[in-house]
Scaffold this motif. Structure first.
Motif, short mmCIF file in Angstrom:
data_model
loop_
_atom_site.label_atom_id
_atom_site.label_comp_id
_atom_site.label_asym_id
_atom_site.label_seq_id
_atom_site.Cartn_x
_atom_site.Cartn_y
_atom_site.Cartn_z
N ARG A 36 7.25 -3.74 -43.63
CA ARG A 36 7.84 -5.14 -42.96
C ARG A 36 7.85 -5.93 -44.19
O ARG A 36 8.74 -6.96 -44.26
CB ARG A 36 6.96 -5.73 -41.76
CG ARG A 36 6.79 -4.95 -40.73
CD ARG A 36 6.28 -5.62 -39.85
NE ARG A 36 5.70 -4.78 -38.54
CZ ARG A 36 5.11 -5.31 -37.57
NH1 ARG A 36 5.07 -6.57 -37.29
NH2 ARG A 36 4.69 -4.26 -36.51
N ASP A 37 7.05 -5.74 -45.21
CA ASP A 37 7.10 -6.86 -46.28
C ASP A 37 8.22 -6.63 -47.21
O ASP A 37 8.74 -5.55 -47.53
CB ASP A 37 5.80 -6.92 -47.02
CG ASP A 37 4.41 -6.97 -46.19
OD1 ASP A 37 4.32 -7.93 -45.41
OD2 ASP A 37 3.54 -6.14 -46.17
N ILE A 57 11.46 -3.66 -49.77
CA ILE A 57 12.77 -4.30 -50.12
C ILE A 57 12.68 -5.18 -51.16
O ILE A 57 11.80 -5.99 -51.09
CB ILE A 57 13.60 -4.50 -48.91
CG1 ILE A 57 13.92 -3.44 -48.01
CG2 ILE A 57 14.95 -5.28 -49.51
CD1 ILE A 57 14.88 -3.81 -46.70
N GLN A 58 13.37 -5.28 -52.30
CA GLN A 58 13.59 -6.08 -53.40
C GLN A 58 14.56 -7.19 -53.30
O GLN A 58 15.89 -6.73 -52.90
CB GLN A 58 13.47 -5.33 -54.85
CG GLN A 58 12.68 -4.40 -54.85
CD GLN A 58 11.14 -4.94 -54.89
OE1 GLN A 58 10.81 -5.88 -55.67
NE2 GLN A 58 10.25 -4.48 -54.29
N LEU A 129 15.52 -11.57 -42.76
CA LEU A 129 15.22 -10.04 -43.07
C LEU A 129 13.83 -9.82 -42.63
O LEU A 129 13.57 -8.89 -41.79
CB LEU A 129 15.33 -9.73 -44.44
CG LEU A 129 15.06 -8.38 -45.06
CD1 LEU A 129 15.80 -7.38 -44.51
CD2 LEU A 129 14.72 -8.36 -46.60
N ILE A 130 12.85 -10.82 -42.76
CA ILE A 130 11.36 -10.51 -42.37
C ILE A 130 11.59 -10.33 -40.60
O ILE A 130 10.99 -9.22 -40.04
CB ILE A 130 10.68 -11.73 -42.54
CG1 ILE A 130 10.38 -11.66 -43.97
CG2 ILE A 130 9.17 -11.48 -41.65
CD1 ILE A 130 9.50 -12.64 -44.73
N ASN A 131 12.47 -11.08 -40.08
CA ASN A 131 12.51 -10.94 -38.51
C ASN A 131 13.02 -9.62 -38.20
O ASN A 131 12.54 -9.01 -37.09
CB ASN A 131 13.36 -12.09 -38.14
CG ASN A 131 13.60 -12.44 -36.62
OD1 ASN A 131 12.28 -12.25 -35.68
ND2 ASN A 131 14.53 -12.49 -36.10
N VAL A 132 14.08 -9.35 -38.82
CA VAL A 132 14.69 -7.84 -38.70
C VAL A 132 13.93 -7.00 -38.70
O VAL A 132 13.57 -5.99 -37.93
CB VAL A 132 16.07 -7.92 -39.00
CG1 VAL A 132 16.57 -6.41 -39.11
CG2 VAL A 132 17.09 -8.87 -38.75
N LEU A 137 10.43 -2.42 -37.16
CA LEU A 137 9.25 -1.59 -37.42
C LEU A 137 8.14 -1.91 -36.62
O LEU A 137 7.11 -1.30 -36.88
CB LEU A 137 8.93 -1.80 -39.03
CG LEU A 137 9.96 -1.42 -40.06
CD1 LEU A 137 9.66 -1.86 -41.44
CD2 LEU A 137 10.13 0.20 -40.07
N ALA A 138 8.41 -2.38 -35.57
CA ALA A 138 7.25 -2.66 -34.61
C ALA A 138 6.74 -1.33 -34.08
O ALA A 138 7.65 -0.59 -33.67
CB ALA A 138 7.73 -3.70 -33.46
#
Length: 317
Positions: A36-37, A57-58, A129-132, A137-138
């Motif tokens: 997720r990070d 992801i960068q 992006l973090i929310n998605v 990935l939950a």
């Protein structure tokens, strides 16, 4: 109950966030992210790769873009790109509508790393992006049951096949509440306190009624009677009524069921001819909401009884 934990498709993320794909030769459907990070590779662009988590992801924002183009010539930038993509990162997203240069895209395609773009500001996009990623990935599980939004409370109705779950859900819909899923409920734990329920695409908005067949709730009752997602706040476990079973009649102590490591309040509801399941479920949802607001009717009754006992004792003395 089936539990699964898979990576998220970069293609799905790109579609949800409306990203531009700069690496057309890479099939996004074959690319996945498993964490997720996310990371902004500021130090990495200077050559410092200690403790670099290459599974993230960068994000390239204005600062990274300006650093590369303001302090390095083309050959130096090319070497930086080679080093960055040699770490097999899952994807790079360039923000603020900035265009990645040719050498950047060439090294990305050699490494099989998709490069995507967005016109949104970096910090704003980072939050989205973090929310998605948190949702995609939950940890996920599926439960046989019905999920209904009752006055904003997510009511998950479970029980054996044929016990009346779908009939109760249909009556709740007719009473103005909203159906989320029937038969199979997909549940995600998006954080330490929240469970989100959805319906599989194949059964979305559909209810099975034994003796009648499949009905489309959205078509019959309108879009206001259905909902795509809902938090799970309360579980109602339907079971056959047995004369010898001792059922809780006060509800002083809540019972819980564990879903994906998260405890959810659960009421066991005995089924008997003449009981209106929809009204009972509706009342349970409202009562649960009232408890969350700080009022417990059972505790109030217990308090009154204790006060009466104390008062009677004083009168005897």
């Amino acid at each position: 109950m089936a539990l699964k934990q898979e990576g998220a498709s970069i293609k799905d993320i790109a579609e949800k966030l409306k990203l531009t794909n700069y690496t057309k030769n890479i099939d996004l459907a074959d690319c996945f992210i498993k964490v997720r990070d996310i990371n902004r590779p500021a130090l990495q662009l200077t050559g410092f790769y200690d403790h670099f988590d290459s599974n993230r992801i960068q994000l390239i924002g204005m600062v990274e873009y300006a650093y590369l183009n303001g302090q390095h010539d083309e050959n130096e930038r090319h070497e930086i790109y080679k080093k960055l993509f040699s770490n097999h990162i899952p994807a790079v997203i360039v923000c603020r509508g900035l265009e990645p240069e040719k050498n950047f895209l060439e090294e990305a395609e050699k490494a099989g790393t998709p490069v995507l773009g967005t016109s949104r500001a970096t910090s704003q996009f980072e939050a989205a992006l973090i929310n998605v990623l948190s949702y995609e990935l939950a940890p996920t599980t599926t439960i046989h049951g019905v999920l209904v939004d009752v006055y904003g409370e997510g009511l998950l109705i479970t029980g054996e096949s044929g016990i009346g779950k779908s009939e109760a859900a249909l009556e709740l819909v007719r009473r103005g509440h909203r159906l989320v899923a029937d038969d199979v409920v997909e549940i995600r734990r998006v954080n330490d306190t929240t469970l989100i329920g959805t319906s599989p695409a194949i059964t979305k908005y559909l209810i099975e009624l034994r003796g009648i067949g499949i009905i489309d709730v959205k078509s019959l009752y309108g879009v206001e009677c259905v909902k795509d997602t809902q938090t799970i706040d309360l579980v109602i476990q339907l079971e056959d009524w047995h004369r010898d079973t001792d059922y809780d009649r006060l509800g002083l102590d809540d019972e819980y069921i564990e879903i994906l490591g998260q405890k959810v309040v659960c009421h066991s509801l005995p089924i008997r001819p003449g009981r209106n399941l929809a009204i009972i479920c509706e009342t349970a949802a409202v009562n649960h909401r009232q408890k969350k607001m700080g009022y417990n009717a059972a505790a109030e009754l217990y308090k009154r009884v204790q006060e009466n006992i104390v008062g009677a004792s004083k009168e005897i003395k």
